[in-house]
Design a protein around this motif. Structure first.
Motif, short mmCIF file in Angstrom:
data_model
loop_
_atom_site.label_atom_id
_atom_site.label_comp_id
_atom_site.label_asym_id
_atom_site.label_seq_id
_atom_site.Cartn_x
_atom_site.Cartn_y
_atom_site.Cartn_z
N UNK A 82 0.83 -1.21 0.00
CA UNK A 82 0.00 0.00 0.00
C UNK A 82 0.86 1.26 0.00
N UNK A 83 2.14 1.11 0.32
CA UNK A 83 3.03 2.27 0.33
C UNK A 83 3.50 2.68 -1.06
N UNK A 84 2.93 2.05 -2.08
CA UNK A 84 3.16 2.53 -3.43
C UNK A 84 2.62 3.96 -3.53
N UNK A 85 1.50 4.19 -2.85
CA UNK A 85 0.99 5.56 -2.77
C UNK A 85 1.51 6.17 -1.48
N UNK A 86 2.58 6.91 -1.62
CA UNK A 86 3.19 7.62 -0.50
C UNK A 86 3.07 9.12 -0.79
N UNK A 87 3.51 9.98 0.10
CA UNK A 87 3.35 11.42 -0.15
C UNK A 87 3.96 11.91 -1.47
N UNK A 88 4.95 11.23 -1.99
CA UNK A 88 5.54 11.65 -3.26
C UNK A 88 4.75 11.16 -4.47
N UNK A 89 4.17 9.99 -4.36
CA UNK A 89 3.48 9.41 -5.51
C UNK A 89 1.97 9.65 -5.52
N UNK A 90 1.42 10.08 -4.40
CA UNK A 90 -0.03 10.29 -4.34
C UNK A 90 -0.55 11.30 -5.37
N UNK A 91 0.04 12.48 -5.49
CA UNK A 91 -0.53 13.43 -6.45
C UNK A 91 -0.63 12.90 -7.88
N UNK A 92 0.44 12.33 -8.47
CA UNK A 92 0.27 11.85 -9.85
C UNK A 92 -0.66 10.64 -9.95
N UNK A 93 -0.63 9.75 -8.97
CA UNK A 93 -1.49 8.56 -9.03
C UNK A 93 -2.95 8.96 -8.90
N UNK A 94 -3.27 9.82 -7.95
CA UNK A 94 -4.66 10.21 -7.75
C UNK A 94 -5.15 11.14 -8.85
N UNK A 95 -4.27 11.95 -9.44
CA UNK A 95 -4.68 12.76 -10.57
C UNK A 95 -4.97 11.86 -11.77
N UNK A 96 -4.13 10.85 -11.95
CA UNK A 96 -4.38 9.88 -13.01
C UNK A 96 -5.70 9.14 -12.79
N UNK A 97 -5.99 8.81 -11.55
CA UNK A 97 -7.27 8.16 -11.23
C UNK A 97 -8.44 9.08 -11.56
N UNK A 98 -8.28 10.36 -11.24
CA UNK A 98 -9.32 11.33 -11.57
C UNK A 98 -9.53 11.40 -13.09
N UNK A 99 -8.44 11.41 -13.84
CA UNK A 99 -8.56 11.48 -15.30
C UNK A 99 -9.26 10.25 -15.87
N UNK A 100 -8.97 9.09 -15.30
CA UNK A 100 -9.64 7.86 -15.74
C UNK A 100 -11.14 7.96 -15.46
N UNK A 101 -11.48 8.39 -14.26
CA UNK A 101 -12.89 8.54 -13.91
C UNK A 101 -13.60 9.59 -14.75
N UNK A 102 -12.93 10.71 -15.00
CA UNK A 102 -13.51 11.77 -15.82
C UNK A 102 -13.73 11.28 -17.24
N UNK A 103 -12.82 10.49 -17.76
CA UNK A 103 -12.97 9.93 -19.11
C UNK A 103 -14.16 8.98 -19.16
N UNK A 104 -14.29 8.13 -18.17
CA UNK A 104 -15.41 7.18 -18.14
C UNK A 104 -16.74 7.92 -18.05
N UNK A 105 -16.78 8.97 -17.22
CA UNK A 105 -18.02 9.73 -17.04
C UNK A 105 -18.25 10.78 -18.12
N UNK A 106 -17.27 10.98 -18.99
CA UNK A 106 -17.40 11.95 -20.06
C UNK A 106 -17.30 13.39 -19.58
N UNK A 107 -16.53 13.63 -18.54
CA UNK A 107 -16.36 14.98 -17.99
C UNK A 107 -15.04 15.57 -18.44
N UNK A 108 -14.89 15.79 -19.71
CA UNK A 108 -13.63 16.31 -20.24
C UNK A 108 -13.54 17.81 -20.04
N UNK A 109 -12.35 18.29 -19.72
CA UNK A 109 -12.10 19.71 -19.64
C UNK A 109 -12.66 20.40 -18.42
N UNK A 110 -13.01 19.66 -17.38
CA UNK A 110 -13.52 20.29 -16.17
C UNK A 110 -12.33 20.88 -15.41
#
Length: 168
Positions: A82-110
């Protein structure tokens, strides 16, 4: 070979057993299968650890341990992953997760801007929250599946290589 590589990076059993946050599991931590490393326990631990690494909740280690114990997979490995997501890696991983979710939901450019306030966090839960949570769940599931089958394949290749070396 794969077993030796994994064991090199695993924390000490006693260190984990004495971890304050894992004391809630009490005597369940004394099951020898939780500390044994074989192909079955490693692939399950990878799946659990990688899944909870991508889920944006506090106490990821406790959740990984809570699932590793009844499934009887390697506890140190699942907790350590679970330490793959540490304070250094959390921002890019969670931003990538947001982009995946936004793509699935069709929320581009928000567009959004980050503010370190509680009010921003509360407002964001209704705007970017659904895309972020869906993306985190999708990324967690994909990472768990890749981890499960990936470590299984690597383990099998390692065993085949060891057998070939013995025959030489």
């Amino acid at each position: 070979m794969a077993k030796k590589i994994i064991q090199r990076f695993l924390p000490d059993h006693e260190k984990i057993k004495n971890n304050k946050s894992l004391k809630i599991f009490g005597s369940l931590l004394h099951d020898a299968n939780l500390w044994h490393l074989n192909r079955r326990s490693a692939r399950g631990a990878f799946a659990i650890g990688l899944f909870f690494a991508f889920i944006p909740v506090p106490f990821q280690m406790i959740l990984a341990a809570a699932f590793a114990i009844p499934l009887r997979v390697n506890l140190p490995l699942s907790v350590a992953l679970v330490w793959i997501t540490n304070p250094l890696t959390m921002p890019p991983i969670f931003y990538g997760s947001y982009l995946v979710g936004a793509t699935i939901l069709g929320q581009h450019g928000q567009a959004f801007s980050f503010e370190p306030t509680i009010q921003w966090l509360i407002n964001s839960l209704s705007t970017i929250g659904p895309a972020f949570m869906l993306g985190s769940l999708v990324c967690a599931t994909v990472a768990a599946i890749i981890g499960y089958f990936g470590i299984d394949i690597l383990w099998r290749l390692s065993v085949v290589k060891a057998w070939k070396n013995r025959h030489k």
